[in-house]
Design a protein around this motif. Structure first.
Motif, short mmCIF file in Angstrom:
data_model
loop_
_atom_site.label_atom_id
_atom_site.label_comp_id
_atom_site.label_asym_id
_atom_site.label_seq_id
_atom_site.Cartn_x
_atom_site.Cartn_y
_atom_site.Cartn_z
N GLU A 155 0.94 -1.32 -0.09
CA GLU A 155 0.06 -0.02 0.15
C GLU A 155 0.87 1.26 0.20
O GLU A 155 0.55 2.27 -0.92
N ALA A 156 2.13 1.26 0.70
CA ALA A 156 2.68 2.32 0.64
C ALA A 156 3.43 2.76 -0.63
O ALA A 156 3.45 3.93 -1.14
N LEU A 157 4.07 1.50 -1.46
CA LEU A 157 4.46 1.86 -2.70
C LEU A 157 3.21 2.33 -3.69
O LEU A 157 3.50 3.06 -4.66
N GLU A 158 2.03 1.74 -3.36
CA GLU A 158 0.86 2.36 -4.25
C GLU A 158 0.59 3.92 -3.96
O GLU A 158 0.27 4.77 -4.79
N THR A 159 0.70 4.18 -2.67
CA THR A 159 0.69 5.60 -2.34
C THR A 159 1.52 6.30 -3.11
O THR A 159 1.17 7.73 -3.47
N ILE A 160 2.91 6.17 -3.24
CA ILE A 160 3.84 6.88 -4.04
C ILE A 160 3.37 7.03 -5.32
O ILE A 160 3.26 8.17 -5.85
N THR A 161 2.94 6.02 -5.94
CA THR A 161 2.61 6.17 -7.55
C THR A 161 1.07 7.09 -7.70
O THR A 161 1.21 7.42 -8.57
N ASN A 162 0.52 7.27 -6.58
CA ASN A 162 -0.56 8.16 -6.56
C ASN A 162 -0.30 9.47 -6.22
O ASN A 162 -1.35 10.49 -6.00
N LEU A 163 0.67 9.87 -5.64
CA LEU A 163 1.19 11.38 -5.56
C LEU A 163 1.07 12.07 -6.69
O LEU A 163 1.48 11.98 -7.75
N PRO A 164 0.70 13.20 -6.43
CA PRO A 164 0.21 14.14 -7.77
C PRO A 164 1.31 14.56 -8.41
O PRO A 164 2.79 14.57 -7.78
N SER A 165 1.28 14.98 -9.48
CA SER A 165 2.30 15.41 -10.50
C SER A 165 3.16 16.73 -9.79
O SER A 165 4.14 17.25 -10.54
N ASP A 166 2.35 17.43 -9.04
CA ASP A 166 2.99 18.63 -8.50
C ASP A 166 3.11 18.53 -7.24
O ASP A 166 2.86 19.47 -6.23
N TYR A 167 3.55 17.57 -6.68
CA TYR A 167 3.39 17.17 -5.12
C TYR A 167 4.26 18.34 -4.36
O TYR A 167 3.97 18.47 -3.11
N TYR A 168 5.52 18.36 -4.88
CA TYR A 168 6.50 19.24 -4.23
C TYR A 168 6.31 20.58 -4.79
O TYR A 168 7.05 21.62 -4.31
N THR A 169 5.74 20.91 -6.08
CA THR A 169 6.05 22.07 -6.66
C THR A 169 4.68 23.05 -6.92
O THR A 169 4.47 24.17 -7.36
N ASN A 170 3.57 22.41 -6.15
CA ASN A 170 2.24 23.63 -6.32
C ASN A 170 2.35 24.60 -5.29
O ASN A 170 3.51 24.34 -4.23
N GLU A 171 1.72 25.66 -5.54
CA GLU A 171 2.00 26.78 -4.81
C GLU A 171 1.81 26.80 -3.22
O GLU A 171 2.38 27.62 -2.56
N ASN A 172 1.18 25.67 -2.70
CA ASN A 172 0.73 25.41 -1.36
C ASN A 172 1.63 24.64 -0.54
O ASN A 172 1.60 24.23 0.54
N SER A 173 2.82 24.01 -1.18
CA SER A 173 3.54 23.04 -0.74
C SER A 173 4.57 23.74 0.08
O SER A 173 5.16 24.86 0.02
N SER A 174 4.95 22.94 1.23
CA SER A 174 5.72 23.53 2.16
C SER A 174 7.17 23.53 1.34
O SER A 174 7.93 24.58 1.93
N VAL A 175 7.46 22.62 0.46
CA VAL A 175 8.78 22.75 -0.02
C VAL A 175 8.97 24.29 -0.92
O VAL A 175 10.05 24.81 -0.89
N ILE A 176 7.85 24.58 -1.70
CA ILE A 176 7.85 26.00 -2.47
C ILE A 176 8.15 26.86 -1.30
O ILE A 176 8.76 27.94 -1.82
N LYS A 177 7.38 26.87 -0.42
CA LYS A 177 7.50 28.00 0.44
C LYS A 177 8.80 28.14 1.28
O LYS A 177 9.65 29.23 1.37
N LYS A 178 9.40 26.88 1.43
CA LYS A 178 11.05 26.69 1.98
C LYS A 178 11.67 27.50 0.96
O LYS A 178 12.87 28.14 1.33
N GLU A 179 11.37 26.92 -0.31
CA GLU A 179 12.31 27.68 -1.25
C GLU A 179 12.21 29.20 -1.36
O GLU A 179 13.21 29.65 -1.67
N GLU A 180 11.13 29.46 -1.56
CA GLU A 180 10.92 30.91 -1.46
C GLU A 180 11.63 31.72 -0.34
O GLU A 180 12.18 32.85 -0.47
N GLU A 181 11.62 31.25 0.96
CA GLU A 181 12.45 31.69 2.00
C GLU A 181 13.82 31.68 1.49
O GLU A 181 14.56 32.68 2.12
N TYR A 182 14.22 30.70 1.25
CA TYR A 182 15.78 30.34 0.88
C TYR A 182 16.02 31.33 -0.15
O TYR A 182 17.08 32.25 0.05
N ILE A 183 15.51 31.69 -0.95
CA ILE A 183 15.70 32.73 -2.27
C ILE A 183 15.76 34.23 -1.51
O ILE A 183 16.81 35.10 -2.05
#
Length: 347
Positions: A228-256
């Motif tokens: 089920e864990a591997l299935e979860t990975i395959t179902n993650l969205p194509s913008d999981y890390y890059t959508n504007e609300n992701s914590s990764v994008i917010k951290k990146e903006e803070e870094y820049i």
């Protein structure tokens, strides 16, 4: 009582007070010069691993970490059956040193008495790494409150918010680097034989593996099976890390905003590595994908080129192009030669 007796008593009291004060003052000085008092860390020895925990870390998180970190790792290896491959090839691994701070690595001072005491025999490059951690505005990965040294000997944590998944994420970098065969390691050394394509591919392969194990551990924490864990990975969205609300994008903006440049791994690189994992699971199947991770964990390969399977070049090539600009490539070389290391920066 005559005056002589009164003066004698006063003199005795005064001398006693001076003596008591002197002893108390000496005790105070001695106490505050003790390593355990003057150091910013509590130190624990767990077999071959020295654990430094910032005194500002809550007692609850201190106890939780030092009593469970190895159990979390071992349980993960058992549930994923990676332990079988690791044990079969006698490739067990734990970091030499762990630092767990309360959000800020600035507490890591090279003249800290516990650091001087417990790390006195370590190579000089180790202290450069500690200084880098101390001085960095952003040291952790954008997707984890952790950083793993390139040789896997040091792991750093700055927050207990996602401790189990961050621990597995950091550990994955460590064991992959630690067990890397010398034939492949040579491809990553900054010398006349340096292969920039292999270097970049390796950055992505180890990140892909760490993202995968991080997500698997998150799924385990919610009661899911490995399947089920591997299935979860395959179902993650194509913008999981890059959508504007992701914590990764917010951290990146803070870094820049604070450093005036992109991080070494911007959000889109993490997304590409996640896409690689999803692709490998799809084309290899879940069982063979875990075999692929086991090969990375145990160093069961000869060259990095062997690992670039199943049309992974379509993910790697655009990232090579991104890193190949003169300024980016120069920064990579500078980072690698500043501290003598045998593998790329983990995060």
């Amino acid at each position: 009582m005559n005056g002589y007796t009164v003066n004698k008593i006063k003199d005795t009291i005064w001398k006693t007070l001076v003596l008591v004060f002197g002893i108390a003052f000496i005790a105070f000085i001695v106490y505050y010069r003790l390593d355990r008092t003057s150091s910013k860390f509590n130190v624990y020895q767990d077999n071959g691993t020295v654990i430094f925990i910032d005194k500002y870390v809550s007692k609850k998180d201190d106890l939780r970490f030092r009593t469970s970190w190895k159990t979390v790792i071992n349980d993960f290896l058992e549930k994923t059956k990676l332990s079988a491959a690791v044990n079969e090839k006698n490739k067990s691994y734990y970091p030499e040193v762990i630092f767990f701070v309360d959000n800020f690595y600035s507490t890591i001072a090279l003249d800290d008495p516990h650091i001087e005491k417990y790390l006195k025999d370590k190579p000089g490059g180790d202290f450069q790494l500690l200084q880098k951690a101390r001085m960095s505005i952003f040291f952790d990965s954008l997707i984890s409150h952790s950083y793993t040294s390139a040789d896997g000997r040091y792991i750093f944590f700055s927050n207990a918010e996602n401790l189990e998944s961050d621990l597995v994420y950091a550990y994955t970098f460590g064991i992959i680097s630690y067990n890397m065969p010398e034939s492949a390691r040579k491809q990553l050394r900054i010398d006349s034989n340096w292969d920039f394509y292999s270097y970049t591919a390796w950055i992505m392969l180890e990140e892909m593996a760490a993202i995968s194990t991080q997500q698997i551990q998150k799924a385990f924490s919610t009661g899911k099976t490995l399947e089920e864990a591997l299935e979860t990975i395959t179902n993650l969205p194509s913008d999981y890390y890059t959508n504007e609300n992701s914590s990764v994008i917010k951290k990146e903006e803070e870094y820049i905003a604070l450093s005036f440049r992109e991080p070494d791994k911007p959000a889109r690189i993490y997304q590409t590595c996640l896409d690689m994992a999803k692709h490998l699971i799809a084309v290899k199947g879940k069982n063979d994908f875990m075999v692929y991770l086991a090969d990375l964990f145990t160093g069961n390969y000869t060259t990095i080129g062997e690992l670039i399977q199943q049309d992974l070049k379509k993910y790697i090539d655009p990232v090579v192009e991104y890193y190949s600009t003169s300024s980016r490539k120069a920064q990579i070389v500078e980072d690698q030669t500043r501290i003598v290391r045998s593998a790329p920066a983990s995060q």
